[in-house]
Design a protein around this motif. Structure first.
Motif, PDB file in Angstrom:
ATOM      1  N   LYS A   1       0.691  -1.056   0.076  1.00  0.00           N
ATOM      2  CA  LYS A   1      -0.324  -0.079   0.085  1.00  0.00           C
ATOM      3  C   LYS A   1       0.777   1.103   0.152  1.00  0.00           C
ATOM      4  CE  LYS A   1      -3.431   2.255   2.171  1.00  0.00           C
ATOM      5  NZ  LYS A   1      -4.530   1.975   3.951  1.00  0.00           N
ATOM      6  N   PHE A   2       2.219   1.435   0.634  1.00  0.00           N
ATOM      7  CA  PHE A   2       2.952   2.561   1.056  1.00  0.00           C
ATOM      8  C   PHE A   2       3.654   2.733  -0.622  1.00  0.00           C
ATOM      9  CE2 PHE A   2       7.024   4.145   2.474  1.00  0.00           C
ATOM     10  CZ  PHE A   2       6.093   5.401   2.787  1.00  0.00           C
ATOM     11  N   SER A   3       3.892   1.441  -1.937  1.00  0.00           N
ATOM     12  CA  SER A   3       4.847   1.652  -2.869  1.00  0.00           C
ATOM     13  C   SER A   3       3.506   2.710  -3.617  1.00  0.00           C
ATOM     14  CB  SER A   3       4.910   0.365  -2.356  1.00  0.00           C
ATOM     15  OG  SER A   3       5.416  -0.344  -1.879  1.00  0.00           O
ATOM     16  N   GLY A   4       2.156   2.114  -3.212  1.00  0.00           N
ATOM     17  CA  GLY A   4       1.393   2.676  -4.149  1.00  0.00           C
ATOM     18  C   GLY A   4       1.485   4.306  -4.036  1.00  0.00           C
ATOM     19  N   GLU A   5       1.774   4.696  -2.640  1.00  0.00           N
ATOM     20  CA  GLU A   5       0.958   5.919  -2.402  1.00  0.00           C
ATOM     21  C   GLU A   5       2.412   7.330  -2.857  1.00  0.00           C
ATOM     22  OE1 GLU A   5      -0.458   6.548   1.210  1.00  0.00           O
ATOM     23  OE2 GLU A   5      -2.492   4.863   0.474  1.00  0.00           O
ATOM     24  N   HIS A   6       3.534   6.235  -1.943  1.00  0.00           N
ATOM     25  CA  HIS A   6       4.646   6.529  -1.881  1.00  0.00           C
ATOM     26  C   HIS A   6       6.170   5.857  -2.441  1.00  0.00           C
ATOM     27  CE1 HIS A   6       3.480   9.834   1.053  1.00  0.00           C
ATOM     28  NE2 HIS A   6       2.749   8.726   1.105  1.00  0.00           N
TER      29      HIS A   6
ATOM     30  N   GLN B   1      10.268   6.092  -1.153  1.00  0.00           N
ATOM     31  CA  GLN B   1      10.274   6.328   0.146  1.00  0.00           C
ATOM     32  C   GLN B   1      10.042   4.393   0.677  1.00  0.00           C
ATOM     33  OE1 GLN B   1       8.337   8.249  -1.505  1.00  0.00           O
ATOM     34  NE2 GLN B   1       8.675  10.642  -0.317  1.00  0.00           N
TER      35      GLN B   1
ATOM     36  N   TRP C   1       4.636   5.656   8.962  1.00  0.00           N
ATOM     37  CA  TRP C   1       3.445   5.940   8.302  1.00  0.00           C
ATOM     38  C   TRP C   1       3.562   4.696   8.283  1.00  0.00           C
ATOM     39  CZ3 TRP C   1       2.018   2.587   3.960  1.00  0.00           C
ATOM     40  CH2 TRP C   1       1.036   3.057   3.782  1.00  0.00           C
TER      41      TRP C   1
ATOM     42  N   GLU D   1      -0.142   2.188   9.842  1.00  0.00           N
ATOM     43  CA  GLU D   1      -0.606   1.066   9.377  1.00  0.00           C
ATOM     44  C   GLU D   1      -0.957   0.061   9.890  1.00  0.00           C
ATOM     45  OE1 GLU D   1      -2.879   1.416   5.858  1.00  0.00           O
ATOM     46  OE2 GLU D   1      -2.857   3.827   7.175  1.00  0.00           O
TER      47      GLU D   1
END
Length: 184
Positions: free
Chosen positions: A130-135, A138, A176, A180
């Motif tokens: 999920k983090f990869s999709g948004e950032h 990072q 983050w 989560e």
């Protein structure tokens, strides 16, 4: 009388231009004096000789007792001002509020030898998608730091960014991801 003595007398009389001229004339000698004082300090001192000279100069010029009999008296007063500045800093560092006698350690640079449970590894993996999709950038920092065990410098080289940027991304990503994982 030397130029320094004449300028010292002018400073004593309150001539603001004389103070600037005196600083220009004696700056290198003051800096050498400060450098020799700083060489005697313990390693890890954050105060630089130039800053010490400037701070001592401000104390000398702004004091009510600006009477200097001669050049030797001036340098004696400058050395005393530097000594007081160093003592004040040492006392401040030893206060409990500023860490007392504890040694400062950069936690990001330590290699933590902590066993990770399979649950932790899976939790990070799940939220990392999920983090990869948004950032995405990072997320690459997380992959390189968390899964590959690279240092900030190695990650910076690999991604072509500065070490400061890597540190900022790593701090953001950890916060983050933690949030989560805690919410899921």
């Amino acid at each position: 009388m030397s130029d320094a003595t004449l300028l010292l007398n002018a400073v004593e009389q309150g001539d603001p231009k004389a103070a600037d001229a005196l600083l220009s004339l004696l700056y290198e000698e003051l800096r050498r004096l400060a450098a020799s004082k700083m060489a005697q300090e313990a390693p890890g001192q954050t105060l630089q000789p130039t800053a010490l000279v400037h701070e001592a100069w401000l104390r000398l010029i702004s004091s009510d007792n600006r009477r200097f009999e001669n050049r030797a008296h001036f340098f004696s007063a400058a050395a005393e001002a530097m000594r007081r500045i160093l003592i004040d800093r040492a006392r401040r560092k030893l206060t409990v509020r500023h860490g007392g006698r504890f040694e400062r350690v950069d936690l990001d640079e330590l290699n933590w030898v902590v066993e990770q449970t399979d649950e932790q590894l899976l939790a990070v993996h799940e939220v990392l998608d999920k983090f990869s999709g948004e950032h995405p950038v990072q997320a690459e920092v997380v992959k390189l730091r968390y899964f590959a065990g690279m240092t900030n410098e190695e990650v910076a080289d690999a991604l072509g960014v500065s070490v400061a940027t890597v540190k900022n991304y790593w701090t953001f990503a950890r916060a983050w991801l933690f949030q989560e994982i805690r919410n899921s």
